[in-house]
Design an enzyme around this catalytic site. Structure first.
Site, PDB file in Angstrom:
ATOM      1  N   ARG A   1      -3.215  -0.812   5.782  1.00 38.17           N
ATOM      2  CA  ARG A   1      -3.972  -1.956   4.881  1.00 38.17           C
ATOM      3  C   ARG A   1      -2.881  -3.013   4.667  1.00 38.17           C
ATOM      4  O   ARG A   1      -3.289  -4.017   4.813  1.00 38.17           O
ATOM      5  CB  ARG A   1      -4.251  -1.177   3.367  1.00 38.17           C
ATOM      6  CG  ARG A   1      -5.328  -0.326   3.580  1.00 38.17           C
ATOM      7  CD  ARG A   1      -5.783   0.419   2.352  1.00 38.17           C
ATOM      8  NE  ARG A   1      -4.605   1.121   1.958  1.00 38.17           N
ATOM      9  CZ  ARG A   1      -4.738   1.927   0.809  1.00 38.17           C
ATOM     10  NH1 ARG A   1      -5.630   2.050  -0.106  1.00 38.17           N
ATOM     11  NH2 ARG A   1      -3.510   2.821   0.653  1.00 38.17           N
TER      12      ARG A   1
ATOM     13  N   ASP B   1      -7.767   4.001   1.440  1.00 36.99           N
ATOM     14  CA  ASP B   1      -6.964   3.984   2.441  1.00 36.99           C
ATOM     15  C   ASP B   1      -7.763   4.811   3.502  1.00 36.99           C
ATOM     16  O   ASP B   1      -8.237   5.884   3.497  1.00 36.99           O
ATOM     17  CB  ASP B   1      -5.634   5.186   2.079  1.00 36.99           C
ATOM     18  CG  ASP B   1      -4.684   5.265   3.102  1.00 36.99           C
ATOM     19  OD1 ASP B   1      -4.921   4.586   3.999  1.00 36.99           O
ATOM     20  OD2 ASP B   1      -3.681   5.821   2.751  1.00 36.99           O
TER      21      ASP B   1
ATOM     22  N   CYS C   1       0.775  -1.155  -0.069  1.00 36.69           N
ATOM     23  CA  CYS C   1      -0.066   0.043  -0.017  1.00 36.69           C
ATOM     24  C   CYS C   1       1.010   1.253   0.078  1.00 36.69           C
ATOM     25  O   CYS C   1       2.191   1.146  -0.449  1.00 36.69           O
ATOM     26  CB  CYS C   1      -0.960   0.102   1.123  1.00 36.69           C
ATOM     27  SG  CYS C   1      -0.455   0.131   2.857  1.00 36.69           S
TER      28      CYS C   1
END
Length: 144
Positions: free
Chosen positions: A15, A115, A9
């Site tokens: 994440r 996000d 990410c």
């Protein structure tokens, strides 16, 4: 086969470590690790991401965010990313890795995972569910 799985990410604190821990749990015989395109190097997993994951029963060991490198891309058998623009970032860094880079949401209509950084706990909860669902789908494919 696909024994070295890299999850990517941006910051490598929300994440990708969540997906890393889920995939490690589901695929104990595989190497699963994570990195970030713009990593907050040496930071632990975000406190809210950890809280939400642990509420779902996921163990979150100490994590140390790291920057994505050409070497990590080269060594990985498959690279899983959260958003299409992450594929582009990997392609700029390591063009040879393009063919083994896929969305975590590949098996769910190429779903992108937003996000949650610096957002509400509800946002983290939503993202956790997306990550968990998509990790489950990948685990079924990669277990073979």
């Amino acid at each position: 086969m696909f024994d070295n799985i890299l999850v990517v990410c941006v910051g490598n604190i929300c994440r990708s470590p969540t997906a890393e821990f889920l995939l490690k749990q589901a695929l104990p015989n595989k190497i699963v690790h994570s990195a970030g395109l713009g990593a907050l190097v040496d930071h632990d997993i975000d406190a809210t991401a950890k809280k939400v994951a642990e509420q779902h029963g996921l163990a979150c060991p100490t994590h140390s965010a790291r920057q994505l490198t050409k070497q990590l891309c080269r060594e990985a058998d498959v690279i899983l990313v959260m958003e299409n623009n992450h594929k582009e970032g990997i392609t700029r860094l390591a063009p040879e890795a393009r063919g083994k880079t896929f969305l975590l949401g590949q098996w769910n209509n190429n779903q992108e995972i937003p996000d949650p950084y610096k957002k509400s706990e509800e946002a983290f909860e939503h993202v956790y569910k997306l990550i968990a669902n998509n990790c489950n789908l990948w685990a079924k494919k990669l277990a073979k």
